[in-house]
Design a protein around this motif. Sequence first.
Motif, PDB file in Angstrom:
ATOM      1  N   PHE A  22      34.190  48.195  14.760  1.00 56.55           N
ATOM      2  CA  PHE A  22      34.729  47.928  13.436  1.00 56.55           C
ATOM      3  C   PHE A  22      35.033  46.445  13.243  1.00 56.55           C
ATOM      4  O   PHE A  22      34.909  45.906  12.147  1.00 56.55           O
ATOM      5  CB  PHE A  22      35.980  48.770  13.180  1.00 56.55           C
ATOM      6  N   PHE A  23      35.441  45.742  14.321  1.00 57.21           N
ATOM      7  CA  PHE A  23      35.674  44.299  14.211  1.00 57.21           C
ATOM      8  C   PHE A  23      34.379  43.582  13.832  1.00 57.21           C
ATOM      9  O   PHE A  23      34.377  42.676  13.001  1.00 57.21           O
ATOM     10  CB  PHE A  23      36.208  43.738  15.530  1.00 57.21           C
ATOM     11  N   LEU A 105      40.569  56.328  13.996  1.00 58.39           N
ATOM     12  CA  LEU A 105      39.789  55.161  13.580  1.00 58.39           C
ATOM     13  C   LEU A 105      39.283  55.289  12.152  1.00 58.39           C
ATOM     14  O   LEU A 105      39.359  54.348  11.367  1.00 58.39           O
ATOM     15  CB  LEU A 105      38.592  54.975  14.515  1.00 58.39           C
ATOM     16  N   LEU A 106      38.786  56.459  11.815  1.00 56.68           N
ATOM     17  CA  LEU A 106      38.229  56.662  10.488  1.00 56.68           C
ATOM     18  C   LEU A 106      39.317  56.594   9.413  1.00 56.68           C
ATOM     19  O   LEU A 106      39.106  56.016   8.339  1.00 56.68           O
ATOM     20  CB  LEU A 106      37.500  58.005  10.420  1.00 56.68           C
ATOM     21  N   ILE A 107      40.481  57.176   9.704  1.00 58.59           N
ATOM     22  CA  ILE A 107      41.584  57.130   8.734  1.00 58.59           C
ATOM     23  C   ILE A 107      42.081  55.699   8.573  1.00 58.59           C
ATOM     24  O   ILE A 107      42.317  55.224   7.458  1.00 58.59           O
ATOM     25  CB  ILE A 107      42.732  58.068   9.168  1.00 58.59           C
ATOM     26  N   PHE A 108      42.229  54.992   9.693  1.00 54.58           N
ATOM     27  CA  PHE A 108      42.683  53.598   9.637  1.00 54.58           C
ATOM     28  C   PHE A 108      41.707  52.740   8.829  1.00 54.58           C
ATOM     29  O   PHE A 108      42.101  51.974   7.951  1.00 54.58           O
ATOM     30  CB  PHE A 108      42.813  53.044  11.059  1.00 54.58           C
ATOM     31  N   ASN A 109      40.419  52.890   9.136  1.00 54.52           N
ATOM     32  CA  ASN A 109      39.410  52.096   8.436  1.00 54.52           C
ATOM     33  C   ASN A 109      39.391  52.423   6.943  1.00 54.52           C
ATOM     34  O   ASN A 109      39.201  51.541   6.092  1.00 54.52           O
ATOM     35  CB  ASN A 109      38.037  52.350   9.048  1.00 54.52           C
ATOM     36  N   PHE A 110      39.598  53.693   6.609  1.00 51.38           N
ATOM     37  CA  PHE A 110      39.656  54.102   5.207  1.00 51.38           C
ATOM     38  C   PHE A 110      40.798  53.396   4.486  1.00 51.38           C
ATOM     39  O   PHE A 110      40.619  52.850   3.393  1.00 51.38           O
ATOM     40  CB  PHE A 110      39.826  55.620   5.107  1.00 51.38           C
ATOM     41  N   PHE A 111      41.984  53.401   5.074  1.00 49.75           N
ATOM     42  CA  PHE A 111      43.131  52.746   4.441  1.00 49.75           C
ATOM     43  C   PHE A 111      42.908  51.240   4.308  1.00 49.75           C
ATOM     44  O   PHE A 111      43.274  50.632   3.300  1.00 49.75           O
ATOM     45  CB  PHE A 111      44.414  53.021   5.230  1.00 49.75           C
TER      46      PHE A 111
END
Length: 330
Positions: A22-23, A105-111
Amino acid sequence: MVLGIKGDILRIKFFSIASLYFFIFVSLIMGLVMGTAKDRQAYIKHFESPFEDNRIEIGFQYYMYGFELLNIPPQLSIIITCVLTYGILSRVWLRYVNVHWVASLLIFNFFMFSLLNYYLGTSIRMGLAMAISLYSSYKYMDGKKFYLAPLVGAFVLHYGALLYILVFLWFIFTKNLSVKFHIVMSAIGGLLLVLFFDLVLPSIGLSSYYMAYFETDFGRTERLLPFTVLFSIAAIWLTFLYSSKSKLHETSEILIVSLYSLPFIIYFLYSGNPLFGKMLMPIIFLQSIIVTNLYFRPVLVLLGGPLLISILLLLNALAIIYALKMYQYI
């Protein structure tokens, strides 16, 4: 794949490895919108001449000066700063969110790309200041008292961090008191804000740049409520709707801090002034953590693992499209 497992060393390793992807992705996004994102050209000029604009906080000026000393191009400096903000916030998220690492990870990236994309790729110095203040506060709560210095020091990166710093310092002195006390104090705080900014602020002689928030339509939106304020209101409601006291206890530290979005929401609803809506970012980030911890497992039971992951992937795609639109790329 079994979702909802407890956090452990393996989860931390997986989160760290997956975060690297993601980085890289954040770097690509920020490079892609380098010529379109609002204020991006202004930031390029700031990084080229760190001390030219005296409205930039002194701490961020020296931060930019460090890149200049290393002869790092402004565009790359901006990308590094955005990735740093993303990375710091991911560590705070990892500390508090206790769900399976893939979903986490997916929830964090979504926010990050939906609710908080403004702080990731537009208001760069505000995003960095608030990420550092959040990270420092959680390290302080873990017993590392010397992190109080970078927490307070975040103020010199962006003055907007002051709100969270003051809320957290208040929490330090009152954390042993009941949740009911904090609810009452947050309601009283809303009334005091209305009185202060209506009666006291005009006589202080604050800089015209900041007074513009109170005397003009600067920064105001035509929307009835910004998404961040709507989310904060919904998060407070969802938190107290949840019936499990044991679950609420697991997040009691950040729950108390998150309650103090209420005074500023009350003032926003009264005045329509957008200033505090922007400064609430650290508290709104904590509220996203609370809602995730409380509702992930009930939603998982309702939908099942494969469907939930599919929905999270779709939400991530929509969030990235929304962020690209906000960065004026599409």
